[in-house]
Design a protein around this motif. Structure first.
Motif, PDB file in Angstrom:
ATOM      1  N   GLY A   1      11.636   5.566   9.175  1.00 46.98           N
ATOM      2  CA  GLY A   1      11.632   5.195   7.758  1.00 46.98           C
ATOM      3  C   GLY A   1      11.012   3.856   7.424  1.00 46.98           C
ATOM      4  N   LEU A   2      10.339   3.205   8.365  1.00 42.76           N
ATOM      5  CA  LEU A   2       9.715   1.909   8.068  1.00 42.76           C
ATOM      6  C   LEU A   2       8.354   2.119   7.414  1.00 42.76           C
ATOM      7  CD1 LEU A   2      10.096  -1.170   8.354  1.00 42.76           C
ATOM      8  CD2 LEU A   2       8.845  -1.010  10.525  1.00 42.76           C
ATOM      9  N   ARG A   3       8.171   1.511   6.222  1.00 36.74           N
ATOM     10  CA  ARG A   3       6.893   1.648   5.496  1.00 36.74           C
ATOM     11  C   ARG A   3       6.445   0.288   4.995  1.00 36.74           C
ATOM     12  NH1 ARG A   3      11.213   2.083   3.188  1.00 36.74           N
ATOM     13  NH2 ARG A   3      10.768   2.663   1.054  1.00 36.74           N
ATOM     14  N   LYS A   4       5.129   0.156   4.841  1.00 40.18           N
ATOM     15  CA  LYS A   4       4.592  -1.048   4.216  1.00 40.18           C
ATOM     16  C   LYS A   4       4.638  -0.843   2.709  1.00 40.18           C
ATOM     17  CE  LYS A   4       0.876  -4.411   4.211  1.00 40.18           C
ATOM     18  NZ  LYS A   4      -0.505  -4.752   4.613  1.00 40.18           N
ATOM     19  N   VAL A   5       5.354  -1.735   2.004  1.00 39.65           N
ATOM     20  CA  VAL A   5       5.558  -1.550   0.571  1.00 39.65           C
ATOM     21  C   VAL A   5       4.969  -2.684  -0.265  1.00 39.65           C
ATOM     22  CG1 VAL A   5       7.644  -0.177   0.907  1.00 39.65           C
ATOM     23  CG2 VAL A   5       7.840  -2.667   0.680  1.00 39.65           C
ATOM     24  N   ARG A   6       4.509  -3.750   0.395  1.00 40.13           N
ATOM     25  CA  ARG A   6       3.910  -4.869  -0.335  1.00 40.13           C
ATOM     26  C   ARG A   6       2.527  -5.188   0.225  1.00 40.13           C
ATOM     27  NH1 ARG A   6       9.387  -5.807  -0.850  1.00 40.13           N
ATOM     28  NH2 ARG A   6       9.638  -6.298   1.350  1.00 40.13           N
ATOM     29  N   ASN A   7       1.678  -5.761  -0.632  1.00 43.17           N
ATOM     30  CA  ASN A   7       0.299  -6.111  -0.266  1.00 43.17           C
ATOM     31  C   ASN A   7      -0.488  -4.894   0.194  1.00 43.17           C
ATOM     32  OD1 ASN A   7       0.478  -8.895  -0.874  1.00 43.17           O
ATOM     33  ND2 ASN A   7       1.521  -9.261   1.083  1.00 43.17           N
ATOM     34  N   THR A   8      -0.326  -3.820  -0.529  1.00 49.28           N
ATOM     35  CA  THR A   8      -1.106  -2.604  -0.260  1.00 49.28           C
ATOM     36  C   THR A   8      -2.155  -2.361  -1.337  1.00 49.28           C
ATOM     37  OG1 THR A   8       0.482  -1.230  -1.457  1.00 49.28           O
ATOM     38  CG2 THR A   8       0.856  -1.524   0.908  1.00 49.28           C
ATOM     39  N   ASP A   9      -2.253  -3.263  -2.317  1.00 50.90           N
ATOM     40  CA  ASP A   9      -3.161  -3.053  -3.439  1.00 50.90           C
ATOM     41  C   ASP A   9      -4.604  -3.363  -3.052  1.00 50.90           C
ATOM     42  OD1 ASP A   9      -1.805  -5.816  -3.563  1.00 50.90           O
ATOM     43  OD2 ASP A   9      -3.704  -6.106  -4.614  1.00 50.90           O
ATOM     44  N   THR A  10      -5.520  -2.853  -3.840  1.00 47.46           N
ATOM     45  CA  THR A  10      -6.944  -2.989  -3.553  1.00 47.46           C
ATOM     46  C   THR A  10      -7.369  -4.445  -3.484  1.00 47.46           C
ATOM     47  OG1 THR A  10      -7.363  -0.899  -4.671  1.00 47.46           O
ATOM     48  CG2 THR A  10      -9.250  -2.342  -4.332  1.00 47.46           C
ATOM     49  N   LYS A  11      -6.862  -5.275  -4.398  1.00 47.91           N
ATOM     50  CA  LYS A  11      -7.241  -6.687  -4.440  1.00 47.91           C
ATOM     51  C   LYS A  11      -6.914  -7.381  -3.123  1.00 47.91           C
ATOM     52  CE  LYS A  11      -6.611 -10.893  -7.180  1.00 47.91           C
ATOM     53  NZ  LYS A  11      -5.940 -11.498  -8.348  1.00 47.91           N
TER      54      LYS A  11
END
Length: 387
Positions: free
Chosen positions: A118-128
């Protein structure tokens, strides 16, 4: 048997019925109990591993449904939280039992060599943010999150050089993934999910990849497909710090029934509760009228309905006093109204010509109890500590 091939393991992490039992002994004992589950479900008291490969989104959805299917819990389930060395070791053990490494492809990234958690990357995934990085995104643990909102701060087991957060390489394959919608991440095909291998090492992976997966489990029962006598089953549960199963309400009867179906497979007679007589007698309702049987129940032979694959030992017995059934902790079996005996059960303990009576309780996959000879070999259920 169910088409959904799941491996369910329930491992104990805290207090147990037998505090003197070490974790190493529990793990070894559990491994022995779960290796031969006919429906490929392997249990600890905290984890469920499914060998039915799925992408991350599908795995997440199936874990959400697990509590309602097995534990009768209305809260949504989650992919497994592996935030300690103990939990990491337990899941690694499950993966090695369910899918022995020597039987898998030698390609180190093959589907069955990994399992989703259940570990996911949830921040700093945006295009910018991504555009600032040419190839590799530096690791920041605060960007990654378990379902309880915690980050991998106190424990992590990343493979060397991971997570590398590499995007799909440009080319025909990556374009096909993007066109088909197989990339579940926002904006790009990035490795924003964590998977674990047979050595307990973590890797970041694309959500569209298909792997076995592990769910958190909060059910009450650990089911074993090993066929043992009642005494052997009792000793097997105690060897891992548990007791044979007890049920103290209609709700727990249903939970145990669902656990048997989920881990051992269906019997085909799930609709037959209250429709089977005992020793060939016609079942009757509370008014004494014969019940009209459903077709599948009416056509079942005695051999089919009493097949040991459809029954499992519980802790109930009347060995101390004939007719007074108690659980292994000494409490009364019939502590709630309308205890679901199969017709005539509990009253035939002294069978003619038998030295020993039918003193031990077994439950069917359709949710009825029968007293049975303790030397018969059947699957069984242990009880997990909950609260």
């Amino acid at each position: 048997m169910t088409g959904f091939l799941a491996i369910f393991l329930a491992v104990m992490m805290g207090h147990t019925a037998h505090a003197e039992v070490s974790m190493a002994t529990q793990v070894f004992g559990i491994k022995d109990l779960i290796e031969k589950l006919p429906n490929h479900h392997f249990q600890t008291c905290n984890l469920v591993l499914s060998t039915n490969r799925a992408n991350f989104t599908t795995a997440e959805s199936r874990c959400q449904q697990l509590p309602a299917r097995v534990a009768m819990d209305r809260q949504r389930g989650t992919l497994a939280t592996i935030n300690s060395k103990e939990a990491n070791d337990d899941l690694t053990m499950l993966l090695n039992i369910a899918l022995p490494l020597k039987e898998q492809s030698k390609f180190k990234y093959a589907g069955n060599r990994w399992a989703w958690t259940g570990l996911r990357k949830v921040r700093n995934t945006d295009t910018k943010h991504i555009q600032k990085i040419n190839k590799r995104i530096p690791y920041n643990r605060s960007d990654w999150e378990w379902y309880d909102k915690s980050i991998p701060e106190n424990f992590e087991s990343w493979n060397r050089g991971q997570p590398d957060q590499r995007p799909l390489k440009p080319g025909k394959k990556s374009n096909e993934y993007k066109k088909s919608g197989r990339c579940q991440e926002e904006n790009d095909c990035r490795q924003n999910q964590m998977r674990i291998n047979h050595d307990g090492k973590w890797d970041d992976a694309f959500g569209f990849e298909e792997h076995p997966y592990a769910c958190d489990y909060k059910g009450k029962y650990l089911v074993s497909g090993l066929e043992k006598t009642w005494t052997e089953a009792k000793e097997a549960c105690e060897a891992i710090g548990l007791n044979l199963a007890t049920v103290r309400s209609q709700r727990e009867v249903e939970e145990l029934r669902r656990a048997l179906l989920y881990f051992l497979g269906e019997s085909g007679f799930e609709e037959c509760k209250g429709q089977f007589g005992h020793h060939g007698k016609q079942p009757v309702n509370k008014r004494g009228k014969v019940i009209k049987k459903k077709k599948v129940c009416a056509s079942a032979t005695m051999e089919e309905r009493w097949d040991v694959e459809h029954w499992a030992w519980t802790g109930g017995n009347d060995e101390a006093k004939e007719g007074k059934f108690r659980w292994t902790d000494g409490s009364e079996v019939e502590a709630f109204a309308n205890f679901p005996w199969i017709a005539s059960a509990g009253k035939d303990n002294k069978a003619k010509g038998q030295a020993a009576g039918q003193n031990c309780l077994t439950i069917s996959k359709w949710g009825e109890f029968d007293d049975s000879y303790k030397d018969m070999h059947k699957p069984f259920a242990c009880e997990c500590p909950r609260g």
